[in-house]
Design a protein around this motif. Structure first.
Motif, PDB file in Angstrom:
ATOM      1  N   SER A 266     -47.482-107.090 -34.163  1.00  0.00           N
ATOM      2  CA  SER A 266     -48.835-106.373 -34.265  1.00  0.00           C
ATOM      3  C   SER A 266     -49.398-106.415 -32.858  1.00  0.00           C
ATOM      4  N   TYR A 267     -49.188-107.468 -31.819  1.00  0.00           N
ATOM      5  CA  TYR A 267     -49.774-107.480 -30.619  1.00  0.00           C
ATOM      6  C   TYR A 267     -48.703-107.522 -29.613  1.00  0.00           C
ATOM      7  N   TYR A 268     -47.407-107.584 -29.827  1.00  0.00           N
ATOM      8  CA  TYR A 268     -46.566-107.579 -28.730  1.00  0.00           C
ATOM      9  C   TYR A 268     -45.441-106.654 -28.805  1.00  0.00           C
ATOM     10  N   LEU A 269     -45.555-105.822 -29.836  1.00  0.00           N
ATOM     11  CA  LEU A 269     -44.412-104.651 -29.793  1.00  0.00           C
ATOM     12  C   LEU A 269     -45.370-103.323 -30.091  1.00  0.00           C
ATOM     13  N   VAL A 270     -45.480-102.672 -29.107  1.00  0.00           N
ATOM     14  CA  VAL A 270     -46.454-101.285 -29.293  1.00  0.00           C
ATOM     15  C   VAL A 270     -46.005-100.191 -28.704  1.00  0.00           C
ATOM     16  N   VAL A 271     -45.917 -99.050 -29.672  1.00  0.00           N
ATOM     17  CA  VAL A 271     -45.591 -97.808 -29.318  1.00  0.00           C
ATOM     18  C   VAL A 271     -46.613 -97.214 -28.700  1.00  0.00           C
ATOM     19  N   ASP A 272     -46.476 -96.591 -27.384  1.00  0.00           N
ATOM     20  CA  ASP A 272     -47.803 -95.837 -26.857  1.00  0.00           C
ATOM     21  C   ASP A 272     -47.406 -94.445 -26.494  1.00  0.00           C
ATOM     22  N   SER A 273     -48.011 -93.420 -26.889  1.00  0.00           N
ATOM     23  CA  SER A 273     -47.785 -92.028 -26.629  1.00  0.00           C
ATOM     24  C   SER A 273     -48.783 -91.384 -25.675  1.00  0.00           C
ATOM     25  N   SER A 274     -48.420 -90.689 -24.737  1.00  0.00           N
ATOM     26  CA  SER A 274     -49.462 -90.262 -23.846  1.00  0.00           C
ATOM     27  C   SER A 274     -49.131 -88.497 -23.837  1.00  0.00           C
ATOM     28  N   SER A 275     -50.103 -88.041 -23.800  1.00  0.00           N
ATOM     29  CA  SER A 275     -50.023 -86.425 -23.881  1.00  0.00           C
ATOM     30  C   SER A 275     -51.306 -85.510 -23.426  1.00  0.00           C
ATOM     31  N   ASP A 276     -50.756 -84.519 -22.711  1.00  0.00           N
ATOM     32  CA  ASP A 276     -51.660 -83.649 -21.944  1.00  0.00           C
ATOM     33  C   ASP A 276     -51.290 -82.230 -21.910  1.00  0.00           C
ATOM     34  N   LEU A 277     -52.521 -81.380 -22.177  1.00  0.00           N
ATOM     35  CA  LEU A 277     -52.317 -79.826 -22.160  1.00  0.00           C
ATOM     36  C   LEU A 277     -53.031 -79.574 -20.752  1.00  0.00           C
TER      37      LEU A 277
ATOM     38  N   ILE B  73     -52.770-116.348 -29.261  1.00  0.00           N
ATOM     39  CA  ILE B  73     -52.444-114.827 -28.921  1.00  0.00           C
ATOM     40  C   ILE B  73     -53.648-114.332 -28.021  1.00  0.00           C
ATOM     41  N   LEU B  74     -55.034-114.540 -28.472  1.00  0.00           N
ATOM     42  CA  LEU B  74     -56.224-113.985 -27.477  1.00  0.00           C
ATOM     43  C   LEU B  74     -55.890-114.682 -26.115  1.00  0.00           C
ATOM     44  N   SER B  75     -55.714-115.960 -26.103  1.00  0.00           N
ATOM     45  CA  SER B  75     -55.661-116.754 -24.887  1.00  0.00           C
ATOM     46  C   SER B  75     -54.314-116.016 -23.840  1.00  0.00           C
ATOM     47  N   ASP B  76     -53.349-115.932 -24.598  1.00  0.00           N
ATOM     48  CA  ASP B  76     -52.244-115.201 -23.889  1.00  0.00           C
ATOM     49  C   ASP B  76     -52.387-113.722 -23.339  1.00  0.00           C
ATOM     50  N   LEU B  77     -52.984-113.035 -24.205  1.00  0.00           N
ATOM     51  CA  LEU B  77     -53.304-111.628 -23.611  1.00  0.00           C
ATOM     52  C   LEU B  77     -54.459-111.586 -22.837  1.00  0.00           C
ATOM     53  N   CYS B  78     -55.302-112.351 -22.753  1.00  0.00           N
ATOM     54  CA  CYS B  78     -56.150-112.295 -21.536  1.00  0.00           C
ATOM     55  C   CYS B  78     -55.880-112.972 -20.298  1.00  0.00           C
ATOM     56  N   ARG B  79     -54.880-113.808 -20.502  1.00  0.00           N
ATOM     57  CA  ARG B  79     -54.162-114.379 -19.363  1.00  0.00           C
ATOM     58  C   ARG B  79     -53.367-113.018 -18.750  1.00  0.00           C
ATOM     59  N   ARG B  80     -52.592-112.586 -19.541  1.00  0.00           N
ATOM     60  CA  ARG B  80     -51.731-111.509 -19.125  1.00  0.00           C
ATOM     61  C   ARG B  80     -52.716-110.347 -18.325  1.00  0.00           C
TER      62      ARG B  80
ATOM     63  N   ILE C  94     -52.531-103.790 -23.528  1.00  0.00           N
ATOM     64  CA  ILE C  94     -52.973-105.261 -23.358  1.00  0.00           C
ATOM     65  C   ILE C  94     -54.426-105.144 -23.773  1.00  0.00           C
ATOM     66  N   LEU C  95     -55.226-104.324 -22.966  1.00  0.00           N
ATOM     67  CA  LEU C  95     -56.742-104.447 -23.085  1.00  0.00           C
ATOM     68  C   LEU C  95     -57.212-104.200 -24.682  1.00  0.00           C
ATOM     69  N   THR C  96     -56.577-102.983 -25.157  1.00  0.00           N
ATOM     70  CA  THR C  96     -56.738-102.635 -26.476  1.00  0.00           C
ATOM     71  C   THR C  96     -56.414-103.828 -27.580  1.00  0.00           C
ATOM     72  N   LYS C  97     -55.296-104.428 -27.257  1.00  0.00           N
ATOM     73  CA  LYS C  97     -54.736-105.707 -28.010  1.00  0.00           C
ATOM     74  C   LYS C  97     -55.954-106.740 -28.043  1.00  0.00           C
ATOM     75  N   ILE C  98     -56.196-107.041 -26.865  1.00  0.00           N
ATOM     76  CA  ILE C  98     -57.246-108.244 -26.794  1.00  0.00           C
ATOM     77  C   ILE C  98     -58.525-107.863 -27.906  1.00  0.00           C
ATOM     78  N   LEU C  99     -59.014-106.673 -27.797  1.00  0.00           N
ATOM     79  CA  LEU C  99     -60.320-106.369 -28.173  1.00  0.00           C
ATOM     80  C   LEU C  99     -59.859-106.274 -30.011  1.00  0.00           C
ATOM     81  N   HIS C 100     -58.548-105.888 -30.462  1.00  0.00           N
ATOM     82  CA  HIS C 100     -58.094-105.927 -31.632  1.00  0.00           C
ATOM     83  C   HIS C 100     -58.071-107.509 -32.207  1.00  0.00           C
ATOM     84  N   ARG C 101     -57.774-108.268 -31.197  1.00  0.00           N
ATOM     85  CA  ARG C 101     -57.452-109.696 -31.595  1.00  0.00           C
ATOM     86  C   ARG C 101     -58.973-110.220 -31.808  1.00  0.00           C
ATOM     87  N   ALA C 102     -59.793-110.125 -30.812  1.00  0.00           N
ATOM     88  CA  ALA C 102     -61.141-110.552 -30.888  1.00  0.00           C
ATOM     89  C   ALA C 102     -62.055-110.106 -32.047  1.00  0.00           C
TER      90      ALA C 102
END
Length: 232
Positions: A146-157, A103-110, A43-51
């Motif tokens: 673009s803002y509400y359906l997000v594939v997120d991948s985490s990886s670590d070695l 969108i910006l308002s909703d993401l920030c509220r979330r 959500i933080l990333t999407k806020i900055l993308h929207r702004a």
């Protein structure tokens, strides 16, 4: 201790190094990569993308993102970066809750109210067709994917050692044995050997459950979305 052109650990200190590596491993998967943490970061990333998108489109902010201008324009300096501490970012997010852009308002509220996205396990190698179908259904339901359906991948070695011929050079941890020999850590530690060279990857699909469960608008599309996400 220094030894020739490298730093080595006395064999008696091996267990302390094991503790460090395993603590790091646990921190990544139980804290940094925890689904709730990742949802907040999404959500933080999407806020900055929207702004940034609004800034690029000439949108007139009620609370102008002065501290973000250098980032949005690709001119970030060290001084600008240092100023962007948590208090500054939270100030803007709280202020942007009242922006006219929905969108910006909703993401920030979330983000501020911790009304985070829900998630399902997602395998990008097997479920991309479902993702594309969800993208179409989100648009049909009036929800911007673009803002509400997000594939997120985490990886670590967590730990690895140098393997000749590989592109990425890895610096191993060496132990100094009692007889003066230098040995790579995973050759001496069964604990480290068990995770050495094993990259762990996790994929999740994040979405706003409250929006897709609200049947007041576009009920048919939202029903299909819930079915694809396994919510019915």
């Amino acid at each position: 201790r220094p030894r020739e052109d490298q730093i080595v650990i006395k064999e008696s200190g091996m267990h302390a190094v094991e503790d460090y590596i395993m603590s790091r491993y646990q921190m990544y998967w139980q804290v940094y990569f925890h689904p709730v943490t990742r949802s907040a970061e999404v959500i933080l990333t999407k806020i900055l993308h929207r702004a940034k998108q609004l800034h690029d489109e000439g949108y007139v902010f009620t609370h102008a993102p002065v501290h973000f201008y250098s980032i949005f324009e690709g001119k970030l300096t060290l001084e600008d970066y240092v100023k962007l501490d948590e208090s500054i970012i939270l100030y803007y997010f709280q202020a942007w809750e009242d922006e006219e852009d929905a969108i910006l308002s909703d993401l920030c509220r979330r983000f501020i109210n911790r009304q985070l996205f829900q998630y399902v396990e997602f395998n990008p190698n097997e479920e991309m067709s479902a993702y594309f179908e969800l993208t179409s259904l989100f648009k049909e339901a009036g929800i911007d994917p673009s803002y509400y359906l997000v594939v997120d991948s985490s990886s670590d070695l967590p730990y690895d050692f140098y393997r000749p011929g590989e592109e990425e050079e890895r610096l191993p941890i060496h132990l100094l044995t009692q007889n003066g020999q230098i040995k790579e850590l995973s050759r001496q530690s069964a604990i480290v050997e068990s995770i050495s060279g094993k990259r762990r990857t996790d994929h999740k699909l994040y979405y706003p459950k409250d929006l897709i469960c609200d049947g007041s608008e576009h009920p048919e599309a939202k029903m299909k979305i819930r079915q694809l996400l396994g919510l019915t």
